[in-house]
Design a protein around this motif. Structure first.
Motif, mmCIF file in Angstrom:
data_model
loop_
_atom_site.group_PDB
_atom_site.id
_atom_site.type_symbol
_atom_site.label_atom_id
_atom_site.label_comp_id
_atom_site.label_asym_id
_atom_site.label_seq_id
_atom_site.Cartn_x
_atom_site.Cartn_y
_atom_site.Cartn_z
ATOM 1 N N MET B 221 0.811 -1.221 0.000
ATOM 2 C CA MET B 221 0.000 0.000 0.000
ATOM 3 C C MET B 221 0.843 1.269 0.000
ATOM 4 S SD MET B 221 -3.211 -0.670 2.411
ATOM 5 C CE MET B 221 -3.451 -2.356 2.798
ATOM 6 N N PHE B 224 1.194 1.061 -4.246
ATOM 7 C CA PHE B 224 0.101 0.763 -5.168
ATOM 8 C C PHE B 224 -1.239 1.281 -4.658
ATOM 9 C CE2 PHE B 224 3.416 -2.135 -6.365
ATOM 10 C CZ PHE B 224 3.401 -2.000 -7.746
ATOM 11 N N THR B 225 -2.120 1.617 -5.597
ATOM 12 C CA THR B 225 -3.370 2.268 -5.190
ATOM 13 C C THR B 225 -4.620 1.570 -5.721
ATOM 14 O OG1 THR B 225 -3.191 3.755 -7.066
ATOM 15 C CG2 THR B 225 -2.354 4.556 -4.961
ATOM 16 N N SER B 226 -4.480 0.446 -6.417
ATOM 17 C CA SER B 226 -5.696 -0.302 -6.740
ATOM 18 C C SER B 226 -5.663 -1.609 -5.965
ATOM 19 C CB SER B 226 -5.808 -0.556 -8.245
ATOM 20 O OG SER B 226 -5.082 -1.702 -8.610
ATOM 21 N N PHE B 227 -6.839 -2.152 -5.713
ATOM 22 C CA PHE B 227 -6.943 -3.347 -4.874
ATOM 23 C C PHE B 227 -6.159 -4.504 -5.487
ATOM 24 C CE2 PHE B 227 -9.341 -6.963 -2.982
ATOM 25 C CZ PHE B 227 -9.236 -6.602 -1.663
#
Ligand SMILES: Nc1ncnc2c1ncn2[C@@H]1O[C@H](COP(=O)(O)OP(=O)(O)O)[C@@H](O)[C@H]1O
Ligand SMILES: [Mg+2]
Lengths: 241, 282
Positions: B221, B224-227
């Motif tokens: 986290m 990265f910012t997408s699940f």
């Protein structure tokens, strides 16, 4: 048969009643506007209708072919969501989950639906962006696109315009109006803005003091003068015709 | 030098290679699970459970069970369900109740082991339970196969329920409003956490297991910012750290668990720095 009926509904948390003896119904094509002070139980009413919490007493009945899992819900914004790593397309697509059943992955059709709704809200260029980096208005549009993926019939919007600038608010209310008049989607919306109620709504539910203060058509509500306890900085020149 | 070459020769035993695979798989499962746990603010479940598992192991040791997993696994799963309930109930002071339960299990477990243990090497036993095997070679064959199958099951569950887990993690109310059985998925997450904790305990011990759950998710986290990308990156970080950690542990003769966790801390540091650089430029 109405799309949604609440029959002498009392609601609250763990036996503590917040609203008592609420009865109203919503027909297909209606635009119901819910008004009431902070803490009067509007969001709790939504949660009860959506069966997220059980009613204290009374019943919520869905009809007219509406299944209780195909209601598009736009929750009131909470802080928890705000630092979540998720892309716009991931969030919008998750609105299609109720179409999947036990199928583990999204079908091509569902991806199309998600894309169409992003287009409708003008957020296609944001698809790969991170939700938490968007402005408040953009975030609301993402959640609205998600809600649209979940329903063809009924949208329940909990203060969708909160925190938007005047232009953003006006755009959003116009967009919701078009969903109602052009796409025939029934709207139930909680909002503190009184002018759009006069402009767009068909029915008004005013909640206060632990129960319903008013439920009826917009015209009757205007005649009742109840809205004047709200922001009447316009000095009462709102037309409820 | 001679020592190192001797230790490297361990790799010719298929058994050591199996243990490596198991370590990597357990770390992988823990990291996948870690993402929803951290995002749902449920990491306390992992932490509380590891202490409960220690208490259960102590009881199993005292009872002299031939295979302590038969007691430890059900007890830990039971407490996973209980902790989930406590965590969801706004009325009880959740974190305080869990802290009490965790510390209580530790104390009672240690007391029992001290009072009733027949082992000649008590402090060694306790240390292994808390911090994991000092050497990978102390894993027995049954454990290896069990880990293999359970990790595979976790991976399959995750693939099958990936979209639902995302929905329930991101916005539980919305998911439930559209008919997703959120309580079932919360339960699933809690139970799988219990299973992984029981499995990973042999490897890194009960005090360090939370690190395997929490670190890869938090590391991913940072950048990265997408699940999806967070999931993939967490898995990648966990696998690399577990593999490197175990290799280093074998070659340098350091304790496995502590070495893996140290690798995770290093990864977190590197990703944090990269994240800072990234953000400043953007
Ligand atoms: N999860 C909850 N548990 C107990 N009480 C709650 C919970 N959520 C809200 N309330 C209480 O219910 C009342 C109504 O809240 P809410 O429905 O959010 O009001 P509104 O949306 O009209 O501002 C408030 O007094 C609030 O404190
Ligand atoms: Mg509210």
């Amino acid at each position: 048969m109405p799309l949604l009926t609440c029959q002498s509904l009392s609601l609250g948390y763990e036996g503590k009643t917040i609203i008592e003896n609420l009865s109203f119904s919503v027909n297909s094509g209606d635009y119901l506007y819910i008004i009431g002070e902070n803490g009067s139980g509007k969001s709790t009413l939504f949660k009860t209708v959506l069966r997220l919490i059980p009613p204290v007493s009374g019943r919520v009945i869905t009809g007219d072919g509406l299944s209780d899992r195909e209601i598009g819900y736009l929750p009131q914004q909470t802080m928890v969501q705000r630092d979540f790593p998720a892309s716009v397309s991931e969030i919008v697509l998750s609105g299609c989950l109720n179409r999947c059943g036990i199928r583990p992955f999204y079908s091509k059709r569902e991806r199309e639906i998600a894309h169409l709704n992003m287009k409708k809200l003008g957020i296609c260029d944001l698809a790969k962006r991170s939700y938490r980096e968007l402005s408040g208005g953009q975030q609301q549009r993402v959640l609205l696109a998600r809600a649209l993926c979940a329903t063809k019939k009924l949208l329940m919007l909990d203060e969708p315009a909160a925190g938007l600038d005047p232009k953003g608010k006006a755009d959003l209310y116009q967009f919701i109006e078009r969903l109602n008049s052009e796409d025939g989607i029934t709207i139930i919306m909680i909002s503190h803005d009184i002018e759009p109620a006069a402009k767009y709504a068909s029915h008004i539910l005013h909640i206060g003091g632990g129960g319903p203060l008013f439920f009826g058509t917009k015209k009757d509500y205007g005649a009742s003068g109840l809205w004047k306890i709200y922001g009447c900085r316009e000095g009462g020149d709102i037309s409820w015709a | 030098m001679g020592v190192i070459i001797e230790r490297l020769s361990y790799f010719q035993y298929p058994f050591v290679r199996y243990a490596l695979i198991v370590g990597v798989l357990v770390a992988l499962s823990a990291s996948l699970l870690g993402v929803p746990l951290v995002l749902k603010r449920y990491s306390f479940i992992g932490d509380g459970l590891s202490h409960v598992a220690f208490g259960a192991i102590a009881i199993a040791t005292v009872l002299n069970l031939s295979n302590n997993l038969l007691l430890v696994a059900p007890v830990t799963i039971l407490f996973a369900v209980l902790l989930l309930r406590i965590g969801q109930n706004a009325k009880i002071k959740g974190d305080a109740a869990i802290a009490m339960l965790a510390v209580g299990s530790l104390a009672v477990g240690y007391l029992l082991m001290n009072a009733f243990s027949v082992s000649s090497n008590l402090s060694g036993d306790v240390c292994t339970t808390l911090f994991g095997s000092t050497s990978i070679l102390t894993l027995d064959r049954f454990d290896v196969y069990l880990c293999l199958w359970m990790s595979a099951a976790v991976l399959v569950l995750f693939l099958l329920f990936y979209n639902k887990i995302f929905a329930v993690t991101f916005d539980e109310d919305f998911a439930r409003a559209t008919g997703i059985r959120a309580n079932f998925y919360n339960l699933l997450i809690a139970v799988v956490t219990a299973v992984i904790i029981v499995l990973a305990m042999k490897l890194v011990g009960s005090l360090l297991i939370s690190a395997l759950v929490v670190f890869p998710a938090l590391t991913a986290m940072r950048i990265f910012t997408s699940f999806k990308s967070v999931m993939i990156c967490a898995a990648f970080v966990a696998v690399s750290c577990a593999a490197l950690g175990m290799l280093a542990a074998i070659v340098a003769g350091t304790p496995v668990g502590a070495t893996i966790v140290t690798a995770n801390i290093a990864a977190f540091g590197v990703f944090s720095l990269l994240g800072l650089l990234f953000r400043k430029k953007a």
